[in-house]
Design a protein around this motif. Structure first.
Motif, PDB file in Angstrom:
ATOM      1  N   ASN A 137     -14.780  43.004  78.410  1.00  0.00           N
ATOM      2  CA  ASN A 137     -14.082  41.854  77.838  1.00  0.00           C
ATOM      3  C   ASN A 137     -14.241  41.778  76.327  1.00  0.00           C
ATOM      4  O   ASN A 137     -14.529  40.721  75.764  1.00  0.00           O
ATOM      5  N   ILE A 138     -14.075  42.936  75.677  1.00  0.00           N
ATOM      6  CA  ILE A 138     -14.045  42.955  74.216  1.00  0.00           C
ATOM      7  C   ILE A 138     -12.599  43.234  73.791  1.00  0.00           C
ATOM      8  O   ILE A 138     -11.812  43.749  74.589  1.00  0.00           O
ATOM      9  N   PRO A 139     -12.220  42.913  72.560  1.00  0.00           N
ATOM     10  CA  PRO A 139     -10.841  43.162  72.138  1.00  0.00           C
ATOM     11  C   PRO A 139     -10.496  44.650  72.207  1.00  0.00           C
ATOM     12  O   PRO A 139     -11.342  45.499  71.912  1.00  0.00           O
ATOM     13  N   GLY A 140      -9.271  44.942  72.611  1.00  0.00           N
ATOM     14  CA  GLY A 140      -8.781  46.322  72.592  1.00  0.00           C
ATOM     15  C   GLY A 140      -8.929  47.074  73.902  1.00  0.00           C
ATOM     16  O   GLY A 140      -8.552  48.239  73.992  1.00  0.00           O
ATOM     17  N   GLU A 141      -9.451  46.419  74.946  1.00  0.00           N
ATOM     18  CA  GLU A 141      -9.658  47.157  76.199  1.00  0.00           C
ATOM     19  C   GLU A 141      -8.356  47.496  76.924  1.00  0.00           C
ATOM     20  O   GLU A 141      -8.357  48.284  77.866  1.00  0.00           O
ATOM     21  N   SER A 142      -7.238  46.897  76.504  1.00  0.00           N
ATOM     22  CA  SER A 142      -5.955  47.218  77.138  1.00  0.00           C
ATOM     23  C   SER A 142      -5.180  48.275  76.365  1.00  0.00           C
ATOM     24  O   SER A 142      -4.056  48.608  76.741  1.00  0.00           O
ATOM     25  N   LEU A 143      -5.754  48.814  75.307  1.00  0.00           N
ATOM     26  CA  LEU A 143      -5.050  49.857  74.543  1.00  0.00           C
ATOM     27  C   LEU A 143      -4.873  51.102  75.401  1.00  0.00           C
ATOM     28  O   LEU A 143      -5.641  51.349  76.336  1.00  0.00           O
ATOM     29  N   LYS A 144      -3.860  51.893  75.039  1.00  0.00           N
ATOM     30  CA  LYS A 144      -3.645  53.157  75.753  1.00  0.00           C
ATOM     31  C   LYS A 144      -4.735  54.135  75.338  1.00  0.00           C
ATOM     32  O   LYS A 144      -4.948  54.365  74.151  1.00  0.00           O
ATOM     33  N   GLY A 145      -5.395  54.705  76.332  1.00  0.00           N
ATOM     34  CA  GLY A 145      -6.524  55.587  76.045  1.00  0.00           C
ATOM     35  C   GLY A 145      -7.856  54.963  76.423  1.00  0.00           C
ATOM     36  O   GLY A 145      -8.896  55.577  76.269  1.00  0.00           O
ATOM     37  N   VAL A 146      -7.820  53.713  76.947  1.00  0.00           N
ATOM     38  CA  VAL A 146      -9.043  53.107  77.489  1.00  0.00           C
ATOM     39  C   VAL A 146      -8.978  53.227  79.009  1.00  0.00           C
ATOM     40  O   VAL A 146      -8.017  52.767  79.631  1.00  0.00           O
ATOM     41  N   TYR A 147      -9.969  53.875  79.578  1.00  0.00           N
ATOM     42  CA  TYR A 147     -10.031  54.058  81.030  1.00  0.00           C
ATOM     43  C   TYR A 147     -11.289  53.393  81.569  1.00  0.00           C
ATOM     44  O   TYR A 147     -12.308  53.326  80.881  1.00  0.00           O
ATOM     45  N   SER A 148     -11.255  52.975  82.824  1.00  0.00           N
ATOM     46  CA  SER A 148     -12.516  52.757  83.532  1.00  0.00           C
ATOM     47  C   SER A 148     -12.984  54.151  83.946  1.00  0.00           C
ATOM     48  O   SER A 148     -12.158  55.060  84.110  1.00  0.00           O
ATOM     49  N   ALA A 149     -14.301  54.314  84.104  1.00  0.00           N
ATOM     50  CA  ALA A 149     -14.808  55.618  84.556  1.00  0.00           C
ATOM     51  C   ALA A 149     -14.195  55.963  85.908  1.00  0.00           C
ATOM     52  O   ALA A 149     -13.870  57.118  86.189  1.00  0.00           O
ATOM     53  N   ASN A 150     -13.999  54.933  86.749  1.00  0.00           N
ATOM     54  CA  ASN A 150     -13.382  55.151  88.059  1.00  0.00           C
ATOM     55  C   ASN A 150     -12.005  55.783  87.922  1.00  0.00           C
ATOM     56  O   ASN A 150     -11.674  56.721  88.643  1.00  0.00           O
ATOM     57  N   GLU A 151     -11.186  55.228  87.025  1.00  0.00           N
ATOM     58  CA  GLU A 151      -9.836  55.763  86.874  1.00  0.00           C
ATOM     59  C   GLU A 151      -9.897  57.194  86.331  1.00  0.00           C
ATOM     60  O   GLU A 151      -9.220  58.093  86.834  1.00  0.00           O
ATOM     61  N   TYR A 152     -10.732  57.381  85.300  1.00  0.00           N
ATOM     62  CA  TYR A 152     -10.808  58.708  84.670  1.00  0.00           C
ATOM     63  C   TYR A 152     -11.253  59.755  85.691  1.00  0.00           C
ATOM     64  O   TYR A 152     -10.636  60.803  85.858  1.00  0.00           O
TER      65      TYR A 152
END
Lengths: 280, 465
Positions: free
Chosen positions: B245-260
């Motif tokens: 819940n910090i700014p910028g977590e919805s940018l393209k190139g941010v993954y959860s480890a699960n997704e990655y």
């Protein structure tokens, strides 16, 4: 393996398939989706359920051929099997307390808007539908919408059928003519839903949108489908796909939707040329 | 009696050269040779009080199997392990042995412990490569049990119950069985062919595995009972990723480890012909310090990144990942930015990640967990230039089961509440284990829970009939 019982091309880029999936058909509700993998090494892709028949045990999907996965799905013919087909996922659209609604569908989004119109109509609620397409050739589900609506307005961008213009113009006219909707349900391209919400916000009409972001598992595991709704992070797969349209950050959703544009372009280019059709 | 090997050091594990392996997805550790295994087995003192066995969550008779290896009876060794463990080839690779069996080994007092994990792996691999004998089909006892989730706890419970004669059906939400063993742990640590072989062995003893079945959606737990199952085991894991819940977590190139990791492992995005996309990164920051963070960082390196950082808010000593994983990551060139915490992810004009802003931390007073609490150093913010950020700060149990199973008690973290060791939940006949109960933990703890629940389910069904 899930057998394709019927396959129909609704227009050059949109295909309808009726799939044998009795367990999913038994539980499906409008607003929910499935995830398919066309073949053993295919991509997992979500599609909202377009219709279901509990008695026949079938689930209908309607999809636009936009990328590698939908191209691959479209190569399967009647009698062949879809490798994986899982659902029903997501939360059903809510219908309680709605007496009069306007269902707004854009392009292939009409396939998702139709089951909710059908359900509300079957419950005796007043349903107005506004459906929009780029031109007459791309029109789908006209008869179905007519049967499920008390009033139907068809819009085309070029005026080749119905009225010329965008769905937002028709919706605004219906509202200003004095139709008091409990809710507007808008399903279509993100940009359409964004502008529908801009109109309804002006008139203070509650609006529900159905989001269809990039997704892998569809059960809350990957977080790839996250959206910002009312300032909070939500997962479309478990918290949605329906959300309060006035709270959704559409610009962020549109940006996230373009994450793999280059990859998708390559997937399309590497596919057989005969398969390529006009794609929006 | 074979001659005892009194060397104080354990035989090192042959492994791929770090520079080579950092660019491929082949298994890092190559496994002992026959001679190495026999030599290492002869370091075991076969001591009377067997502290290693007590430290094993599934209580494998470790000295007994090692004695067989020392005497070159590999099949005999396999039989002993199989009595306690359903997935030895997996555990030999991914168990944190240093905190379990090997942590208690008497040889570890004056030197290094016996390489128990490496021997377990050798025995399981030897059996897979040399034995063509299909496992015997158990005699059916006429009772049915349903298992929710084909991960380590569910598969263990399924195997044990099937061996007792139960007709077991495992329901898996994804299209492939294995749970975290297939979507989470990368190929270079646990080859998927090995997981598949273990699953095939379960099928051979009559376990049915139904994939594409999301319990809570397509069927509820109550419907599983209506279908004639006399007990249900829930091993649905802890799959819901957390973000900061910090700014910028919805940018393209941010993954959860699960997704990655799911893209890389389950969907094989590392293969050039994969139909599932993954970002081609050059500089990556992985946030978190656990085993999953190490897996994500090492996967990013293998996918071609030139710089991969681990950003962790405590120090090197506090990293929750296994020491061996941290060492492997360091050998492969992963840069550890410990005592740093992200405060914002920075984007470019097109919405792609261009960097991550962090703040330096220092360790303060111990907190409730006993670990020293990291505190921000005011004014120490700095930027790291990266194009990909992978959030690996933990997961929570999935709500699909608890929200559709009336009377199933869960705690404030969403974990299923069980009574004692046997996994009984607040619902009669419903047992649970693994991460769904504990929150994110290890493969072997989940297997131990599956094992205990299988025993309890057997006792419960026998008591009813």
């Amino acid at each position: 393996m899930f057998k394709i019982l019927e396959k129909t091309a609704l227009n050059p880029t949109v295909t309808k398939m009726v799939v044998d999936a009795p367990l999913i058909a038994k539980k499906a509700e409008p607003g929910q989706f499935i995830i398919f993998r066309a073949t053993e090494d295919g991509e997992r892709v979500p599609l909202t359920i377009a219709d279901f028949d509990r008695e026949k045990g079938t689930v209908t999907i309607i999809f636009q051929i936009v990328g590698g996965a939908t191209m691959e799905l479209n190569t399967l013919e009647q009698g062949e099997c879809i490798h994986d087909f899982v659902g029903p996922l997501g939360t059903p659209s809510h219908v309680e307390g709605l007496k009069k609604v306007c269902v707004v569908g854009g392009g292939v989004g009409c396939a998702i808007a139709y089951p909710i119109a059908k359900k509300l109509h079957s419950l005796g609620r007043e349903v107005h539908s506004v459906v929009g397409f780029r031109n007459k050739d791309l029109l789908i589900l006209e008869d179905e919408f007519r049967a499920a609506s008390d009033k139907l307005v068809i819009m085309t961008d070029d005026g080749s059928y119905g009225e010329k213009g965008l769905v937002t113009a028709a919706l605004e006219r219906l509202i200003t003519e004095g139709n008091e909707y409990d809710e507007v349900i808008a399903i279509g391209p993100l940009v359409m839903m964004k502008f529908v919400c801009a109109v309804t916000k002006k008139y203070g009409v509650k609006t529900v949108v159905s989001m269809n972001p990039i997704m892998i598992d569809g059960t809350g595991m990957c977080g790839g489908c996250r959206l910002t709704v009312g300032g909070e992070t939500k997962f479309a797969c478990v918290d949605g796909p329906d959300f309060d349209g006035h709270q959704v950050d559409f610009d962020e959703a549109m940006s996230r939707g373009s994450m793999y544009r280059d990859f998708e372009q390559k997937a399309r280019d590497s596919f057989c040329n005969l398969m390529k059709k006009e794609v929006e | 009696m074979a001659q005892r090997n009194m060397s104080n050091e354990k035989c090192p594990m042959p492994s791929q050269d770090p520079k080579v392996r950092a660019r491929n997805f082949d298994e890092v550790a190559l496994g002992y040779t026959y001679e190495m295994a026999v030599g290492e087995a002869r370091r075991c003192l076969n001591c009377k009080n067997k502290p290693c066995v007590g430290a094993c969550p599934v209580a494998i008779d470790i000295p007994a199997f090692i004695e067989r290896v020392a005497n070159e009876d590999m099949e005999g060794a396999f039989e002993i392990i199989s009595q306690s463990s359903a997935l030895p080839a997996v555990c030999g690779r991914v168990c944190p042995q240093e905190n379990q069996c090997e942590g208690k080994c008497v040889r570890g007092i004056k030197g290094e412990s016996v390489g128990i994990g490496r021997l377990e792996r050798f025995v399981a691999d030897w059996h897979r490569e040399h034995s063509s004998e299909a496992p015997a089909m158990p005699k059916p006892n006429g009772h049915k049990v349903a298992i929710v989730g084909a991960g380590p706890s569910g598969l263990t419970a399924a195997g044990d119950l099937a061996k007792m004669g139960y007709k077991v059906t495992v329901y898996e939400a994804l299209h492939t069985a294995g749970g975290v063993l297939v979507y989470g742990i990368p190929e270079f640590r646990l080859p998927k062919a090995i997981v598949q072989k273990e699953i095939d062995n379960l099928k051979a003893i009559g376990v049915d595995i139904e994939t594409n079945m999301v319990i809570g959606k397509v069927l509820t737990v109550d419907e599983l009972f209506e279908m004639g199952n006399e007990a249900v085991f829930i091993g649905s894991g802890a799959g819901l990723p957390r973000f900061m819940n910090i700014p910028g977590e919805s940018l393209k190139g941010v993954y959860s480890a699960n997704e990655y990791l799911t893209r890389v492992n389950l969907m094989k995005a590392y293969r050039p012909d994969s139909k599932t996309p993954i970002k081609k990164s050059s500089k990556v920051a992985v946030v978190g310090g656990g085993n999953v963070a190490m897996d994500a960082a090492r996967s990013a390196m293998r996918l071609g990144a030139d710089t991969v950082y681990i950003v962790y808010r405590r120090g090197m000593e506090e990293l929750p990942a296994r020491k061996e994983e941290v060492e492997h990551a360091m050998e492969e060139g992963i840069i550890f930015k410990t005592l740093n915490n992200p405060v914002e992810i920075l984007g470019d004009e097109n919405g792609f990640v261009r960097g991550i802003r962090c703040i330096e931390m220092e360790l303060g007073e111990p907190d409730a967990s006993g670990r020293r609490r990291p505190v921000e150093k005011p004014g120490s913010e700095f930027e790291l230039e990266v194009d990909t950020v992978i959030m690996s700060i933990g997961t929570s149990p999935n709500p699909l089961i608890r929200s559709t199973t009336p009377g199933l008690e869960t705690n404030r973290h969403g974990c299923i509440v069980t009574q004692g060791e046997d996994g009984l939940t607040s619902r009669e006949g419903v047992y649970a284990g693994g991460d769904a109960v504990t929150g994110a933990a290890t493969v072997i703890l989940a297997m131990g829970a599956g094992k205990n629940a299988a025993k309890a389910i057997d006792a419960y069904i026998k008591s009813k009939n």
